[in-house]
Design a protein around this motif. Sequence first.
Motif, PDB file in Angstrom:
ATOM      1  N   MET A  99       0.624  -1.278   0.262  1.00  0.00           N
ATOM      2  CA  MET A  99      -0.027  -0.206  -0.284  1.00  0.00           C
ATOM      3  C   MET A  99       0.834   1.541  -0.105  1.00  0.00           C
ATOM      4  O   MET A  99       0.384   2.097  -0.535  1.00  0.00           O
ATOM      5  CB  MET A  99      -0.795   0.354   1.029  1.00  0.00           C
ATOM      6  N   ALA A 128       1.519   4.511   3.883  1.00  0.00           N
ATOM      7  CA  ALA A 128      -0.330   4.860   3.692  1.00  0.00           C
ATOM      8  C   ALA A 128      -0.842   4.475   4.692  1.00  0.00           C
ATOM      9  O   ALA A 128      -2.044   3.452   4.139  1.00  0.00           O
ATOM     10  CB  ALA A 128      -0.802   4.935   2.155  1.00  0.00           C
ATOM     11  N   GLU A 129      -0.653   3.838   5.894  1.00  0.00           N
ATOM     12  CA  GLU A 129      -0.927   3.545   7.067  1.00  0.00           C
ATOM     13  C   GLU A 129      -2.563   3.547   6.945  1.00  0.00           C
ATOM     14  O   GLU A 129      -3.374   2.934   7.227  1.00  0.00           O
ATOM     15  CB  GLU A 129      -0.585   3.483   8.476  1.00  0.00           C
ATOM     16  N   GLN A 130      -3.290   4.681   7.009  1.00  0.00           N
ATOM     17  CA  GLN A 130      -4.593   4.891   7.564  1.00  0.00           C
ATOM     18  C   GLN A 130      -5.692   4.658   5.449  1.00  0.00           C
ATOM     19  O   GLN A 130      -6.099   3.756   5.801  1.00  0.00           O
ATOM     20  CB  GLN A 130      -5.004   6.469   7.017  1.00  0.00           C
ATOM     21  N   ASP A 131      -4.954   4.986   4.611  1.00  0.00           N
ATOM     22  CA  ASP A 131      -5.309   3.922   3.163  1.00  0.00           C
ATOM     23  C   ASP A 131      -5.412   2.863   3.490  1.00  0.00           C
ATOM     24  O   ASP A 131      -6.577   1.925   2.953  1.00  0.00           O
ATOM     25  CB  ASP A 131      -4.794   4.577   2.255  1.00  0.00           C
ATOM     26  N   GLY A 172      -8.303   1.293   5.854  1.00  0.00           N
ATOM     27  CA  GLY A 172      -9.205   1.332   4.775  1.00  0.00           C
ATOM     28  C   GLY A 172      -9.560  -0.217   3.930  1.00  0.00           C
ATOM     29  O   GLY A 172     -10.931  -0.061   4.031  1.00  0.00           O
ATOM     30  N   THR A 173      -8.758  -0.094   3.485  1.00  0.00           N
ATOM     31  CA  THR A 173      -8.345  -1.154   2.409  1.00  0.00           C
ATOM     32  C   THR A 173      -8.850  -2.230   2.784  1.00  0.00           C
ATOM     33  O   THR A 173      -9.839  -3.415   2.455  1.00  0.00           O
ATOM     34  CB  THR A 173      -7.035  -0.793   1.501  1.00  0.00           C
ATOM     35  N   GLN A 223      -8.541   4.190  12.626  1.00  0.00           N
ATOM     36  CA  GLN A 223      -9.372   3.657  11.074  1.00  0.00           C
ATOM     37  C   GLN A 223     -10.117   2.301  11.725  1.00  0.00           C
ATOM     38  O   GLN A 223     -11.037   1.872  11.405  1.00  0.00           O
ATOM     39  CB  GLN A 223      -8.781   3.588  10.472  1.00  0.00           C
TER      40      GLN A 223
END
Lengths: 313, 268
Positions: free
Chosen positions: A53, A56-59, A62-63, A90
């Motif tokens: 990813m 981008a830990e937050q993304d 969410g993913t 998240q």
Amino acid sequence: MEIKNKPTRDGYGEALLILGETNKNVVVLDADVAKSTRADWFSDKYPERFIDMGIAEQDMLGTAAGLSIAGKIPFVSTYGVFLAGRAWDQIRTTICYSNLNVKLGGAHGGISVGPDGATHQGLEEVAIMRVLPNMTVVVPCDAIETKKATLAAAAMYGPCYLRFGREAVPIVTEENTPFEIGKGYVLKDGKDVSIIANGSMVFEALRASEELQKEGIEARVINLHTVKPIDENILIKAAYDTGAIVTAEEHQITGGMGSAVAEIVSRNQPVPIEMIGIFDTFGESGTPDELMTKYGLTYLDIIKAAKRVIERK
Amino acid sequence: MEENLKEICKVIRKDIITMIHQAGSGHPGGSLSAVELMVGLYFNKMKHNPKQPGWGERDRFFLSKGHACPVHYSVLARSGYYPVEELNSLRKLGSCLQGHPNFCRLPGLESSSGSLGQGLSIANGVALAAKMDDKNFRIYCLLGDGELNEGQVWEAMMTSAHHKLNNICAIVDYNKVQLDGPISSIKELSPLSDKWKAFNWNVIEIDGHHMKQVLDAYDAAAHCKDKPSVIIAHTIKGKGISFMENKAEWHGKAPNAQELELALAELK
């Protein structure tokens, strides 16, 4: 006895390889540190089920949530400080609130991360993960137990945080040692004091108990690998049988495993407790051994705490 | 067809202001601005089955701007997911209709939301799973414009584009007003289309209250095969109620009885 050392993160990597073979729903995500977390072992063999990813830990969380909604079992790894800390909301609102089946592999837990210094030494993850409803939190003590915990996390439903370390630590369990999420176990029995440890501190606890024995003090050593859901029975029994408890963890005293033990013991079978851990401070650069010594996380510190707590009985 | 959809839009707008009035709190402005976008999806473009919310081949909708749930709750009820009377329970103790959407309580929701900036990442996860499993359903995600302040949205935009998720259709409800005031006075978004284009998205810019443009945009998005698509929908916050239009104060305020009466009269 010869002691073998191995990093707990290796157990995570080995378990992911097993899961890649046995469960086609398992997918693995990492945030540009797959070589450190051992997620790269999985990506080499199952590239179609691995997603890097980027940073981008937050993304990433969410993913992973989306993948789980679609029926996958995502294992998400990066350093614990960034996984649990940077993506906490998240994890809270998207994953735990909906009780999604996302597994979190938090690497580089503890001060023994060493020279990278305080920014990379996860010392708060257990506290901030265990407050979340629906979350399971496991801190395995060696590579074998990490492998079992990772496989067990895949077999259960719901969010689960696995915490592992960077450094090679002694292997204290065996392949056939029983492991069940939510069940602690007695590694060595004793009647004078209970030493309750998890992660790298289990080995230190065993070593402390051997030294205490030489002085005629019989310490019970309990591996409390699961901080949540906590094994109330083993704690209440330890308090009742031995009347004194020392907790030992490579984590902040505030909110960690020791706090969780105190919550149970104080409500059910109050006895004196001493806690070994990090006392409300950040770490720093140094070798793992230097840091464990400076911050009071060795068997010698456990021995002192055991004597103090027995005095308080 | 479009006339019928326009009539449904009126019903949805009445539901929104009535339910927020009854709840005594909620977010009318950003619910009213998204009505045509939502009606175009649920009553025309999306494959879904209210009697079988878990149908595997359904198209998925993610409301990233969770505070606009009154419009989603109304659209779901009017589609047949649950009785319309449920709308009276908005924000009340024990209700399926939480102040912000809870996935576990209400059929038809694909995720919980309310903490902004997270929906597109979730949609990407579902889209990636669909690619892995060779599924052909589409995934829609409605974002607020103020919500684009959140950095995670831009992380997710990179993820969608990197993986060429042509099954994703993001929609920006570009009503130009956020809680504290005009977007332009807080954190300017313009040139918004250029930003999405620079992130390798197929950008479709429309009037988000023009039903034909809305429907055509969803078709255009479905026809783009090499990129994810975003519909930048220019809308009016509080659309349809004259005294609410373009007013930040109506972002999160319930109309009183007199205001409700005025609003309902305007929607006749």
